[in-house]
Design a protein around this motif. Structure first.
Motif, PDB file in Angstrom:
ATOM      1  N   PRO A  66      62.640 -53.019  76.819  1.00 46.97           N
ATOM      2  CA  PRO A  66      60.982 -52.145  76.858  1.00 46.97           C
ATOM      3  C   PRO A  66      60.939 -52.119  78.592  1.00 46.97           C
ATOM      4  N   GLY A  67      59.708 -51.405  79.031  1.00 42.87           N
ATOM      5  CA  GLY A  67      59.750 -50.856  80.107  1.00 42.87           C
ATOM      6  C   GLY A  67      58.079 -51.135  80.412  1.00 42.87           C
ATOM      7  N   ALA A  68      57.901 -50.719  81.721  1.00 47.09           N
ATOM      8  CA  ALA A  68      56.389 -50.732  82.034  1.00 47.09           C
ATOM      9  C   ALA A  68      55.403 -50.026  80.946  1.00 47.09           C
ATOM     10  N   PRO A  69      55.689 -48.840  80.709  1.00 49.29           N
ATOM     11  CA  PRO A  69      54.863 -47.772  79.949  1.00 49.29           C
ATOM     12  C   PRO A  69      54.313 -49.057  78.686  1.00 49.29           C
ATOM     13  N   LEU A  70      54.959 -49.780  78.383  1.00 53.15           N
ATOM     14  CA  LEU A  70      54.378 -50.743  77.154  1.00 53.15           C
ATOM     15  C   LEU A  70      53.090 -51.360  77.605  1.00 53.15           C
ATOM     16  N   THR A  71      53.399 -52.003  78.987  1.00 58.67           N
ATOM     17  CA  THR A  71      51.968 -52.831  79.326  1.00 58.67           C
ATOM     18  C   THR A  71      50.818 -51.840  79.660  1.00 58.67           C
ATOM     19  N   VAL A  72      51.252 -50.554  80.052  1.00 60.20           N
ATOM     20  CA  VAL A  72      50.219 -49.553  80.373  1.00 60.20           C
ATOM     21  C   VAL A  72      49.598 -49.257  79.272  1.00 60.20           C
ATOM     22  N   LEU A  73      50.179 -48.988  78.212  1.00 59.88           N
ATOM     23  CA  LEU A  73      49.733 -48.708  76.869  1.00 59.88           C
ATOM     24  C   LEU A  73      49.039 -49.578  76.180  1.00 59.88           C
ATOM     25  N   GLN A  74      49.154 -50.860  76.466  1.00 62.58           N
ATOM     26  CA  GLN A  74      48.525 -52.259  75.905  1.00 62.58           C
ATOM     27  C   GLN A  74      47.167 -52.281  76.566  1.00 62.58           C
ATOM     28  N   GLU A  75      47.312 -51.813  77.871  1.00 58.11           N
ATOM     29  CA  GLU A  75      45.921 -52.097  78.750  1.00 58.11           C
ATOM     30  C   GLU A  75      44.953 -50.900  78.243  1.00 58.11           C
ATOM     31  N   GLN A  76      45.776 -49.673  78.077  1.00 58.91           N
ATOM     32  CA  GLN A  76      44.794 -48.400  77.802  1.00 58.91           C
ATOM     33  C   GLN A  76      44.018 -48.742  76.437  1.00 58.91           C
ATOM     34  N   LEU A  77      44.835 -49.181  75.591  1.00 58.04           N
ATOM     35  CA  LEU A  77      44.497 -49.377  74.091  1.00 58.04           C
ATOM     36  C   LEU A  77      43.117 -50.348  74.015  1.00 58.04           C
ATOM     37  N   GLN A  78      43.569 -51.523  74.806  1.00 55.92           N
ATOM     38  CA  GLN A  78      42.659 -52.240  74.822  1.00 55.92           C
ATOM     39  C   GLN A  78      41.345 -51.928  75.673  1.00 55.92           C
TER      40      GLN A  78
END
Length: 1391
Positions: free
Chosen positions: A609-621
């Motif tokens: 897993p890379g950084a986009p997963l963290t970004v996506l999690q923040e955006q969905l939150q």
């Protein structure tokens, strides 16, 4: 006496003194004495600032504790009046003192009051320790409020001048404190309107103060300060909006916002929030507010217009909502809130026509408008039409480029927001009704414009114009070709090729790689092939006219190595079809097969897993938080950013997409999909806290559209959902089930069509066990309830877009099965209560039920609801009887929710009470038992779904243990129907139930195709029917009818059934199964027992079978050893005194005769009987082995001497069939056994021509021999191959004898041609007995050539020679040339 002396002479407390004085009557001189005491006190206390403070509590009587209750009550009644009087008295005292001081100093009283006021302000404001703080503290704010209250009192007395206060304050303060100005405005001492109008330097200090106040953040604990800060900003902005001098101040702040290149800081966000119409609109008129916001939009559009049109064309793809700064998009959203879409677009058009604009800001505004407002799409489309009409009407180049830029900008936001550029260009210019099609001048205008854009155009738009060119009349075709040549040259300079363009590419979507587009083309082509079973025309054209792309892009994407499924899927079938069409090079296909085999042995490692997963999690939150706060426009814009992040995680070039995608996802993709589903479930719970689904915003639809825009994301989500439904259904919580159900409903609404994704997901929900049934019910109830609520105001036809049909049918199947009370339809349903009424609030109540504790009550409530029942009136939402049977057959009995008794009760109710009386147009049987019986039988014969159950789970036997499917239960229902029909005579005398069942089976087994799949399907159907046949009473297939005054047995339908479908599905041995044979013969004995002469009737039917149904006759001979005890015992029970039928006795005698011939010398006379029975008896006696070879030769010689050529010919045919069986299925233990028997028989019959006719029975002008009707059509077609294989193994002496046999040359030539045709068609048997098919053909050809050369010219007639030559011309020219030699012989010419 003085107040000081009085106070000093007393020792009692002040309260006691005042209480004692309160009871005395006032004297006339008390007022004068009090005034003198006050003047003396003021002379002793000359601090005016302290006097201002004294006004905070001017009434000392509030501190007195009255001992008299009556006095206290009077005080409460006069409290309001005393407060005002006390405050006024105190103000008068201060005012008098100010006048006295002014007279003594010789200045105006206003100057004294202003000086005192400024000193006090300096004292309060100077206590601030934090120099960076932009707001007063709470204590400072309280002191200022007291000071301002005193100022108001002085203002009322005329001893205070606010304007002088501002002049003196500005003399000392270069940067006035905004909160102080706000308080002066709030207490109506000095209004902001006056300050802004009278201060010429306001533009120099007010913008800076506003910026500083916006950028300063109050401490977390000072909630009051935060609210005052917002009030200050709102008030100042409101005054500025209404002031004519607002431009310089507000424009400077607007430019400050536009200068922010990165994401919004907290100060910018606070200023944007201040521009909300609800905050600053209260103090301004709506017209002034609209004028100000329009002015701001104009400033945004025209600010720093450095970008040219060419820059906009080149860089436009970077100006979407997801990529643009949030500061600009938020500002545009706030300013556009009070306007309609039409007003905004009209204003934008006016600015474009009159100003130089900043194209980035203009296009970002258009994107923001499309993303935030659902109605913007249609309005923008209409505006583009008007622009194009005006552009071509006046040949206005600026309007034309504006239209193109706006259309491309909308297309960049995705298909869910605006049509793609490809669709817009085709709709605007692709047909005869295009805007340019009116004249040649218009066409030249468009092509000149497109040509001018070529140097700046991104390649994807050039590809659109080439792939979908504008409509051009044939006479002006050269103009278009000039542009196409120019565009292709530009693409070549950019190292882009039209040849690399995808077959189904949406070329207006930038950034897709060639590999990604090829994968999408493969997915689309496979889907089209799966739906039509034909190679798409686009693929065929590409294989011819676009070979570079087809060979280097499309085929590598299609032949990407993967783990092939056990059963061929759509992609494998598509590859096979291309291979058969010779569109795949052989080497490339071989490499693909080898790579797939290696791939099966390997396991791919998951990606980290890379950084986009963290970004996506923040955006969905953040999306969930915006949804919870009710900020719908911001939440919809957040989805655009989520879509951009998903395009990074799923670029579309790594993993296969569509039907060929592997069910196992990489680790990163799995986490992303789980995060998406989890966010959707959380968002649904948040949105449903305050509103039911029918009152919520469109967040769910837009959420799903984000996934639909990325096919790889959608494919991964579908695979994950299927995995959840199949593997983890029991572990899903109610919140998960509700969320996934709503997700499926939104998929249904977003993808209407013949087979949407939601329907595929609904079909993936299993209901074969107790656990899966309970999960299916809960998921379906949630989905249907949610769908009914979402579409509550829609028409019944429109409601289909919200309620998935597959899940609705799940409820129709499972609810009556699991809840017996649902099988009873209450009378008068649809009246009062929750079961009736319209779909309005009742549907909201339905959704609330799904979140309750008892889900059982929810199911029954939904089942009885009028909206649910009304939906069943639509044909797509009706669960027909065939679908019910299919669902029932998928249930595993060992894990069923119902016990055996409960299942029997439920199935009887469904068959007899539900579907039998239901009309056919509603999926029932219309009260016709025939329809019920036919569909039951069809369902039982259907093959089970291979992916849901294994073959070992199938259970056809009536006495099974019940561990497989519900097939035995449905067989029991069929038996109940048959016995009820037989007992009640429901079918009438004309057409019996047996004939009806045989007719159903015949229709099902009638196949017009001769393909391998059709033949296998026929065999499977007959095997399933035979199993059903064995559990039905055999006598039902024999009718009793009256003829010539006596009862006879009619079994014509049965004999026809055996001759047609049963014979076609027979193995090469040419016999029915033993169980079927004995079952049918038992039925014959039962039926004959109902006639007057049973034995004679059996003999009559047996004689009829000998001629019309030899397959049953041969089968009876084959299995007579097993049949005889059963039939004799049955006959004895039925006809105690009557002897066994004569024909059956003859059959038994033939069997004994054949067995005796195998055991010893030939002394027994051949018994009378049919030739076929005699031949079949000999075949059955000797076929077991070659240990009785000498006896077999003696039998053949004896039969030849007695001239039983027909028996010998029939016996040869049966042994040749055995030989053909060995060719098709070679076995070591039987290898060569049949060859010996065939060779011995050929040696005996070679001199006779009777045997030749048996192997030419497929010729249409010959009447078939009965023995040839015992084998299938497939075996008859392969018979020439078997004969050729036998002939090439015979001796030379046999060949010489055969040449003298009449008709042998003609037959041998036809056998060879038939074998050659089988070989060319690929139907020749594989290698057997170490003899390759080509060797068989070569030997047979040499044999035939030698026969032709040795044969005299008169061996055949002229017509026969010419017939053979005609057949050979196309198949074997060499043989045809040999035959032509005989045609040139004068003897042949004479004949």
């Amino acid at each position: 006496m003085s107040l000081q002396a009085s106070c000093g002479s007393q020792k009692r407390p002040l309260c006691s003194l005042l209480a004692g004085r309160g009871s005395k009557k006032p004297k006339r001189d008390d007022g004068e004495r009090l005034q003198e005491a006050a003047v003396q006190l003021l002379d002793q206390n000359q601090n005016l600032c302290s006097l201002f403070q004294e006004l905070q509590n001017p009434d000392p009587c509030r501190m007195i504790c009255f001992q008299n209750v009556e006095q206290n009550r009077k005080l409460e009644q006069n409290q309001a009046a005393s407060d005002a009087d006390s405050l006024n008295v105190a103000g008068l005292l201060v005012g008098n003192e100010l006048r006295r001081q002014a007279d003594r100093r010789g200045v105006s009283v206003g100057a004294i009051s202003v000086k005192t006021m400024l000193d006090k302000l300096e004292e309060i404001a100077g206590r601030q320790e934090d120099k960076l703080r932009q707001m007063f503290t709470s204590s400072q704010r309280v002191q200022l409020q007291v000071l301002l209250e005193a100022s108001k009192l002085l203002l009322c007395q005329g001893v205070f001048c606010p304007r002088l206060l501002w002049v003196e304050y500005r003399r000392d303060q270069k940067h006035p404190h905004l909160e102080l100005l706000y308080l002066l405005h709030l207490y109506n001492i000095l209004t902001l309107d006056y300050i802004i109008e009278c201060d010429d330097a306001v533009a120099s200090w007010l913008p800076g103060q506003l910026k500083a106040l916006c950028c300063w953040t109050p401490p977390q604990e000072e909630e009051e300060t935060r609210q005052v800060q917002q009030d200050v900003l709102s008030t100042v902005v409101g005054v500025l909006v209404a002031s004519p001098r607002r431009s310089s101040v507000l424009d400077e702040l607007l430019h400050w916002l536009l200068d922010i290149k990165e994401e919004c800081n907290e100060g910018a966000e606070r200023w944007i929030q201040t521009l909300d119409a609800s905050l600053c609109g209260g103090s301004v008129s709506p017209e002034a507010l609209q004028q100000f916001f329009a002015h701001c939009l104009t400033q945004i559009f025209t600010w720093n217009p450095q970008l040219t049109v060419s820059d906009a064309v080149t860089s436009q793809h970077d100006w979407t909502v997801a990529k643009a700064g949030r500061c600009l998009t938020s500002l545009c959203c706030k300013l556009a809130a009070i306007f309609s879409v039409e007003q905004l677009l009209h204003h934008l058009q006016q600015v474009l026509e009159t100003h130089e604009v900043n194209w980035k800001h203009v296009l970002v505004f258009v994107s923001t408008l499309l993303v935030y407002d659902q109605a913007a799409q249609s309005s923008l489309s209409e505006a583009l039409c008007r622009l194009l009409s005006s552009a071509f009407g006046g040949y206005d180049l600026e309007k034309l480029i504006t239209a193109f830029l706006l259309a491309r900008q909308g297309a960049l936001e995705g298909a869910g927001v605006f049509p793609s550029y490809t669709d817009w260009f085709k709709m605007s210019f692709g047909g005869r009704s295009g805007f340019h099609a009116g004249s040649k001048k218009s066409l030249v205008f468009l092509l000149k414009f497109l040509s001018d854009l070529v140097p700046f155009e991104p390649p994807q738009y050039l590809k659109v114009h080439i792939l979908h060119p504008p409509f051009v009349p044939p006479k002006h075709r050269s103009l278009l070709m000039e542009y196409v040549t120019l565009a292709k040259t530009r693409l070549a300079d950019l190292q882009e090729s039209v040849e690399d363009m995808g077959l189904y590419e949406d070329v207006s979507a930038a950034g897709a790689s060639l590999q990604s587009q090829a994968a999408q083309d493969v997915e689309k082509a496979v889907c089209l092939f799966e739906s039509s079973s034909r190679i798409p025309a686009t693929v065929m054209e590409a294989s011819i006219f676009r070979r570079p792309y087809f060979l280097t892009r499309f085929l590598p994407a299609l032949l990407k190595p993967r783990v092939l499924p056990l059963e061929a899927d759509a992609q494998m079938n598509f590859i096979e079809a291309l291979k058969q069409a010779e569109k795949i090079p052989a080497a490339q296909y071989s490499q693909y097969v080898e790579s797939c085999q290696k791939r099966r042995q390997q396991s791919g490692s998951p990606r980290r897993p890379g950084a986009p997963l963290t970004v996506l999690q923040e955006q969905l939150q953040e999306f969930t938080e915006l949804l919870a706060a009710g900020r719908d426009p911001e939440s919809l814009a957040q989805l655009s950013r989520v879509s951009h992040t998903l395009s990074v995680v799923f670029p579309g070039s790594d993993d296969p997409v569509g039907p060929a995608a592997a069910p196992s996802l990489p680790e990163l993709h799995l986490k992303v999909v789980d995060l998406i589903l989890q966010s959707f479930c959380q968002s649904l719970l948040v949105a449903s806290r305050g509103n039911p689904p029918n009152r919520q915003s469109l967040w769910g639809s837009r959420f799903v559209c984000v996934l639909l825009d990325n096919r790889q994301v959608l494919s991964s989500v579908i695979h994950r959902l299927k995995d959840l439904f199949h593997q983890q259904a029991a572990s899903l919580r109610p919140a998960h089930i509700l969320g996934l159900a709503a997700f499926i409903v939104h998929l249904q609404a977003a993808q209407p069509g013949p087979v949407p994704v939601a329907e595929a997901l609904g079909l993936a929900v299993l209901s074969s066990s107790r656990t899966s049934m309970l999960f299916s019910v809960r998921l379906a109830v949630a989905a249907v309830s949610y769908g009914l609520c979402r579409g509550h105001s829609a028409s019944p036809q429109r409601l289909q877009d919200f309620v998935p049909k597959s899940l609705y049918k799940k409820l129709l199947y499972l609810v009556p099965r699991l809840f017996p009370e649902a099988r009873i339809c209450p009378e008068g349903q649809g009246g009062d209560g929750p079961t009736g009424g319209h779909l309005g609030d009742g549907c909201a109540l339905l959704w609330s039920f799904t979140d309750g504790i008892s889900w059982t009550e929810t199911v029954l409530h939904l089942w009885r609801h009028a909206a649910f029942q009304q939906l069943q009136q639509l044909q797509p939402y009706q669960l027909c009887f065939s679908e019910w049977l299919h669902e029932e057959l998928r249930v595993q009995r060992h894990s069923d929710f119902l016990s055996d008794a409960e299942r029997q009760e439920y199935q009887q109710w469904a068959c007899w009470e539900l579907y039998l009386p239901r009309p056919e147009e509603q999926g029932g049987c219309g009260g016709d038992p025939r329809a019920l019986c036919s569909r039951l039988l069809t369902a039982i014969m259907e093959p089970p779904p291979s992916r849901e159950m294994n073959l070992e789970n199938l259970d056809f036997s009536p006495g099974s243990s019940g561990t497989g499917t519900c097939l035995p239960d449905l067989l029991s229902r069929l038996q109940e129907l048959v016995y009820e029909a037989e007992v009640g005579d429901l079918w009438g005398r004309q057409v019996g139930l047996g004939d009806f069942l045989l007719q159903v089976v015949s229709e099902r087994c009638s196949t017009s195709s001769g393909s391998v799949s059709s033949r296998l399907g026929l065999q499977r159907n007959i095997e399933a029917w035979n199993r059903v046949l064995l559990v039905l009473p055999p006598v039902m297939f024999f009718k009793i009818k009256a003829e010539a005054g006596r009862s006879i047995v009619d079994c014509s339908q049965l004999l026809q059934h055996i001759t047609q479908p049963q014979r076609k599905a027979c193995p090469p041995a040419g016999v029915l199964p033993c169980a079927v044979t004995v079952h049918l013969l038992k039925g014959l004995l039962f039926a004959a027992g109902r006639c007057g002469r049973p034995a004679a009737e059996v003999d009559r039917v047996w004689s009829l079978m000998s001629a019309s149904c030899p397959l049953l006759l041969v089968s009876a001979v084959r299995w007579w050893q097993q049949l005889s005890p059963v039939l004799v015992s049955l006959w004895t029970r039925l006809q105690d005194a009557e002897p066994f039928p004569e024909q059956l006795q003859l059959l038994s005698a033939c069997r004994l005769w054949a067995c005796s011939l195998r055991a010893g010398p030939v002394l027994v006379q051949i018994p009378p009987g049919p030739v076929l029975v005699q031949a079949a008896s000999l075949h059955g006696a000797f076929r077991g082995g070659t240990e009785h070879q000498q006896n077999f030769r003696e039998v053949l010689n004896r039969l030849r001497e007695t001239e039983n050529q027909q028996v010998l010919a029939s016996l040869l045919f049966l042994f040749v069939m055995d030989f053909l069986s060995e060719l098709l299925d070679p076995q070591e233990e039987s290898s060569g056994r049949s060859i010996w028997f065939c060779s011995e028989l050929l040696a005996v019959v070679v001199n006779s021509a009777d045997w030749l006719l048996l192997f030419r029975s497929n010729e249409p002008d010959l009447e078939p021999d009965p023995v040839t009707l015992t084998v299938s059509d497939d075996c008859s077609r392969l018979m020439p191959w078997a004969v050729c294989s036998l002939l090439q193994q015979q001796s030379t002496a046999f060949h010489q004898r055969a040449l003298r046999c009449p008709g042998f040359l003609h037959s041998a030539t036809l056998w060879y041609l038939a074998a050659l045709r089988l070989f060319l068609d690929g139907e020749a048997p594989a290698s057997a007995h170490q003899v390759e098919p080509t060797r068989v053909l070569d030997c047979t050809k040499q044999f035939v050539l030698s026969l032709i050369r040795q044969a005299p010219a008169a061996a055949l007639s002229c017509s026969q020679w010419r017939q053979l030559e005609t057949h050979c011309v196309d198949l074997d020219p060499e043989l045809a040339a040999t035959l032509s030699v005989h045609l040139d012989h004068p003897r042949v010419a004479f004949l």
